[in-house]
Design an enzyme around this catalytic site. Sequence first.
Site, PDB file in Angstrom:
ATOM      1  N   GLU A  33     101.052  10.770  70.023  1.00 40.31           N
ATOM      2  CA  GLU A  33     101.223   9.405  70.554  1.00 40.31           C
ATOM      3  C   GLU A  33     100.303   8.432  69.820  1.00 40.31           C
ATOM      4  OE1 GLU A  33     101.354   8.877  75.002  1.00 40.31           O
ATOM      5  OE2 GLU A  33     101.083  11.056  74.835  1.00 40.31           O
ATOM      6  N   ASP A  35      99.180   8.741  66.805  1.00 37.26           N
ATOM      7  CA  ASP A  35      99.722   8.517  65.455  1.00 37.26           C
ATOM      8  C   ASP A  35     100.888   7.540  65.478  1.00 37.26           C
ATOM      9  OD1 ASP A  35      97.846  10.204  64.493  1.00 37.26           O
ATOM     10  OD2 ASP A  35      99.166  11.953  64.362  1.00 37.26           O
ATOM     11  N   SER A  80      59.578   4.841  58.474  1.00 39.91           N
ATOM     12  CA  SER A  80      59.826   6.270  58.685  1.00 39.91           C
ATOM     13  C   SER A  80      58.973   6.732  59.864  1.00 39.91           C
ATOM     14  CB  SER A  80      59.556   7.064  57.413  1.00 39.91           C
ATOM     15  OG  SER A  80      58.276   6.803  56.965  1.00 39.91           O
ATOM     16  N   LEU A  81      58.864   8.017  60.041  1.00 39.60           N
ATOM     17  CA  LEU A  81      58.170   8.546  61.211  1.00 39.60           C
ATOM     18  C   LEU A  81      56.992   9.395  60.788  1.00 39.60           C
ATOM     19  CD1 LEU A  81      61.292   9.794  63.195  1.00 39.60           C
ATOM     20  CD2 LEU A  81      59.738   7.992  63.937  1.00 39.60           C
ATOM     21  N   GLU A 110      64.153  12.691  71.999  1.00 34.29           N
ATOM     22  CA  GLU A 110      65.510  12.834  71.468  1.00 34.29           C
ATOM     23  C   GLU A 110      65.488  13.727  70.245  1.00 34.29           C
ATOM     24  OE1 GLU A 110      66.515   8.790  69.383  1.00 34.29           O
ATOM     25  OE2 GLU A 110      65.067   8.437  70.984  1.00 34.29           O
ATOM     26  N   LYS A 112      65.939  14.886  66.283  1.00 40.67           N
ATOM     27  CA  LYS A 112      65.778  14.304  64.950  1.00 40.67           C
ATOM     28  C   LYS A 112      66.948  14.800  64.120  1.00 40.67           C
ATOM     29  CE  LYS A 112      62.382  13.240  61.420  1.00 40.67           C
ATOM     30  NZ  LYS A 112      63.284  13.270  60.288  1.00 40.67           N
ATOM     31  N   ASP A 114      69.428  15.478  61.229  1.00 43.04           N
ATOM     32  CA  ASP A 114      69.172  15.668  59.805  1.00 43.04           C
ATOM     33  C   ASP A 114      70.327  15.062  59.012  1.00 43.04           C
ATOM     34  OD1 ASP A 114      67.893  16.455  57.559  1.00 43.04           O
ATOM     35  OD2 ASP A 114      68.348  18.581  57.743  1.00 43.04           O
ATOM     36  N   GLU A 169      71.798   7.583  62.747  1.00 44.17           N
ATOM     37  CA  GLU A 169      71.826   8.576  61.685  1.00 44.17           C
ATOM     38  C   GLU A 169      73.263   9.043  61.485  1.00 44.17           C
ATOM     39  OE1 GLU A 169      68.789   9.155  60.457  1.00 44.17           O
ATOM     40  OE2 GLU A 169      68.820  11.124  59.473  1.00 44.17           O
ATOM     41  N   TYR A 221      69.951   5.727  67.315  1.00 47.99           N
ATOM     42  CA  TYR A 221      68.625   5.980  67.864  1.00 47.99           C
ATOM     43  C   TYR A 221      67.791   4.715  68.085  1.00 47.99           C
ATOM     44  CZ  TYR A 221      67.408   6.123  62.828  1.00 47.99           C
ATOM     45  OH  TYR A 221      67.264   5.845  61.503  1.00 47.99           O
ATOM     46  N   LYS A 315      58.348  18.551  63.954  1.00 46.69           N
ATOM     47  CA  LYS A 315      59.247  19.339  63.099  1.00 46.69           C
ATOM     48  C   LYS A 315      59.239  20.805  63.529  1.00 46.69           C
ATOM     49  CE  LYS A 315      60.356  16.383  59.671  1.00 46.69           C
ATOM     50  NZ  LYS A 315      60.400  16.617  58.258  1.00 46.69           N
ATOM     51  N   CYS A 409      71.699  46.484  32.242  1.00 45.18           N
ATOM     52  CA  CYS A 409      72.584  45.442  32.763  1.00 45.18           C
ATOM     53  C   CYS A 409      73.706  46.106  33.569  1.00 45.18           C
ATOM     54  CB  CYS A 409      73.168  44.628  31.611  1.00 45.18           C
ATOM     55  SG  CYS A 409      74.439  43.477  32.153  1.00 45.18           S
ATOM     56  N   CYS A 412      77.162  45.351  31.434  1.00 50.90           N
ATOM     57  CA  CYS A 412      77.477  45.897  30.107  1.00 50.90           C
ATOM     58  C   CYS A 412      76.560  47.073  29.732  1.00 50.90           C
ATOM     59  CB  CYS A 412      77.398  44.800  29.049  1.00 50.90           C
ATOM     60  SG  CYS A 412      75.720  44.213  28.780  1.00 50.90           S
ATOM     61  N   CYS A 427      69.335  40.348  30.128  1.00 56.07           N
ATOM     62  CA  CYS A 427      70.251  41.211  29.398  1.00 56.07           C
ATOM     63  C   CYS A 427      70.361  40.577  28.008  1.00 56.07           C
ATOM     64  CB  CYS A 427      71.612  41.245  30.075  1.00 56.07           C
ATOM     65  SG  CYS A 427      72.885  41.930  29.000  1.00 56.07           S
ATOM     66  N   CYS A 433      78.127  40.573  26.586  1.00 56.98           N
ATOM     67  CA  CYS A 433      78.076  40.868  28.026  1.00 56.98           C
ATOM     68  C   CYS A 433      79.102  39.992  28.761  1.00 56.98           C
ATOM     69  CB  CYS A 433      76.667  40.607  28.554  1.00 56.98           C
ATOM     70  SG  CYS A 433      76.523  40.809  30.337  1.00 56.98           S
TER      71      CYS A 433
HETATM   72  S1  IVH Z   1      63.514   6.539  64.919  1.00 58.30           S
HETATM   73  C1  IVH Z   1      60.732   3.382  63.488  1.00 58.30           C
HETATM   74  N1  IVH Z   1      64.909   8.511  65.868  1.00 58.30           N
HETATM   75  O1  IVH Z   1      64.147  10.177  60.582  1.00 58.30           O
HETATM   76  C2  IVH Z   1      61.358   4.652  63.847  1.00 58.30           C
HETATM   77  N2  IVH Z   1      64.655   8.371  63.524  1.00 58.30           N
HETATM   78  O2  IVH Z   1      61.576  10.350  59.215  1.00 58.30           O
HETATM   79  C3  IVH Z   1      62.639   4.775  63.189  1.00 58.30           C
HETATM   80  N3  IVH Z   1      65.812  10.118  62.287  1.00 58.30           N
HETATM   81  O3  IVH Z   1      64.577   7.373  58.585  1.00 58.30           O
HETATM   82  C4  IVH Z   1      63.242   6.064  63.258  1.00 58.30           C
HETATM   83  N4  IVH Z   1      66.669  11.139  64.021  1.00 58.30           N
HETATM   84  O4  IVH Z   1      66.670   8.384  59.543  1.00 58.30           O
HETATM   85  C5  IVH Z   1      64.429   7.926  64.766  1.00 58.30           C
HETATM   86  N5  IVH Z   1      66.162  10.175  66.852  1.00 58.30           N
HETATM   87  C6  IVH Z   1      65.680   9.600  65.765  1.00 58.30           C
HETATM   88  C7  IVH Z   1      65.955  10.101  64.475  1.00 58.30           C
HETATM   89  C8  IVH Z   1      65.405   9.453  63.379  1.00 58.30           C
HETATM   90  C9  IVH Z   1      66.587  11.131  62.704  1.00 58.30           C
HETATM   91  C10 IVH Z   1      65.469   9.857  60.866  1.00 58.30           C
HETATM   92  C11 IVH Z   1      65.632   8.420  60.462  1.00 58.30           C
HETATM   93  C12 IVH Z   1      64.367   8.050  59.777  1.00 58.30           C
HETATM   94  C13 IVH Z   1      63.701   9.359  59.541  1.00 58.30           C
HETATM   95  C14 IVH Z   1      62.206   9.203  59.581  1.00 58.30           C
END
Ligand code: IVH
Length: 670
Positions: A33, A35, A80-81, A110, A112, A114, A169, A221, A315, A409, A412, A427, A433
Amino acid sequence: MQEEQRIKELRRTLHEHNHRYYVLAAPTIADREFDALLSELVLLESARPDLFDPNSPSQRVGGGFTDQFEKVSHSRPMLSLANSYSREEVEEWADRIHRESAGETSFTCELKYDGVAIALQYEQRRLVRALTRGDGTVGEDITKNVRTIRSIPLSLPESAPEKVEVRGEIILPFAAFEALNSKKKEKGEKLFANPRNTAAGSLKLQDSGEVAKRGLDCFLYDIQLETPDQWGVQGHSDGVHAAVQWGFKTPLVLSRAFEVAQNVDEVMAFLAHWDSARHGLPFAIDGVVLKVDQHSQRKTLGSTAKAPRWALAFKFETEQGLTRLLRIAYQIGRTGAVTPVAHLEPVPIAGTTVQKASLHNADQIAMLDIREGDMVRVEKGGEIIPKVVGVVLEDRPQDSMPHVYATACPDCQTPLVRAEDEARHYCPNAAGCPEQIKGRIEHFASRRAMNIDGLGSEGVEQLWSAGLIRDVADLYQLEMSALLTLDRMGEKRAGNLLAGIEASKQIPFERVLFGLGIRHVGETVAKRLARHFGSLESLIEASEEALLELDVVGPVIAEAVVDWFAQEANRARVEGLKNSGLQFQVVELEDTSVSQVLAGKSFVVSGVFSVPRDELKRMVEQHGGRLLGGVSGKTDYLLAGDKMGPSKREKAERLKVTVLSEAEFRVLLS
Ligand code: IVH
């Protein structure tokens, strides 16, 4: 007029069903539907080009091309974090927050994800721009590609603010990653290394139609409102709940993936839960992110230049699996290098099933005393090939015997050799080979060299077994009639293969040179040799001294090149390839230089970056810099990404080579 009404109605309905399917995972109509409604919309839109809307659900399939992604400044830096690796560090951080903030502090917890960071800007409730993180200050506009990601709303409901920026992300779930790789495998192409790199690469594709097929997803996030009070948003958790109402995919769709912890004990409970629960997630995470919930408290805590003080990433340890080592086998590479490979009882690690792992070399096997039948610990880092990192000696079978490293090897039977200062065995039968020859043909056909579609390891194996090829030059003698006698080789596949071979005749000299597989001649060296000498004839004539004039060439490379061309078989091979019409001369290219700020500086680029590594290499060249293959006394800068091997960094430090992060490099350019 009726048409216009219907188009609007269809767009609204389809957006809604899209949201139900991709965000809530609770569809209310059948795919068929959906589609049918989409086809109706596409048809009506084609009759009314005046009503074109880049945010129409019909645009999810992509189709637009982006030549170059425009650079755009972020509304606020994308920081970044700070990372932590132990529970003690988390406790210390939380204690400090308590000391420095007024009143009670609650923490949001929450995952992280990847993947790849993205900033989504909405104006008048419509997605107007999607920017990559870039260097944190300036990102790239990848809106066209992002529009194809079904879980990202293209327009927001009336109840949403007119203007909002949402950050999150973009991830590639394991299922989509594996589907892509199984297609690659079928075609005999090199596999993608991991979901994160694949997501990053996909977002930078020029053809958004291709991006649409990749199966990307997005979790948000961070929600940035101009007037948060107006929306009752005092903290991050309020923002996330509001964002659900506005159609965004938040971690609230998963069980226990977003929690507000009132104290450190609750934070620890969240960490403990995900330490094991992460193995059941359909996508990769590399930790957990803890944030102070209330915006007023965040303000007091502030940020450093790199990361906010109010957030912390925890981490997880690298993922390990425990399994039985069934057999130690050996792989022979195209250069003759021998790699011992562990064949394992299948074990799930980090979302994929592992059956093979690298054992490095004879020393490593001896050092860890790894034996067939042992229970071994297998680790999966960022690379595609997992490693055996240890043995559980208590579980060793009584009748186990130390492993005796191969002396000949396996392909051969030529006795293996090992140079005194090298860890690897080789080898030495380069000319005879079969494994080495097949490896060289595969390398020649690979994407970065001649880019012959459909000629990966399986394709080469098939042509080899049928006796159709014994050398790269034989590829150019293949005929349709011979191909058609092979299994699973219909006219279509054979036609594609021949077309790919024909097209490879246009591949520039530098890539042909790289494809020849001369030892130590990687892409960078091949490029420099091609540009410096201009043609095959001059290169063949070149003496070691002439070769050493290039800063990327040291004595080892110079000797390897001269040796290679001195061999009659190699001379005959290139002659054959030349007669088949391959490029053995440099064709002058347009000048694509952007600036000369890096003039006279040499760079080595290594590791994983926010954009494909090739792009950074291109940037070095476009700004007048030179690329080197490895760190040496001639290197000015080492541009170091994530997961770069420690030996490169040590060497750079020893030679006083400046090590730059991606962000520092971008600053250098600006
Ligand atoms: S908060 C100022 N929350 O991790 C804080 N980042 O190492 C901004 N990432 O570049 C980031 N999950 O791409 C936040 N739940 C999450 C995340 C997250 C993945 C990534 C994000 C950031 C990197 C920092």
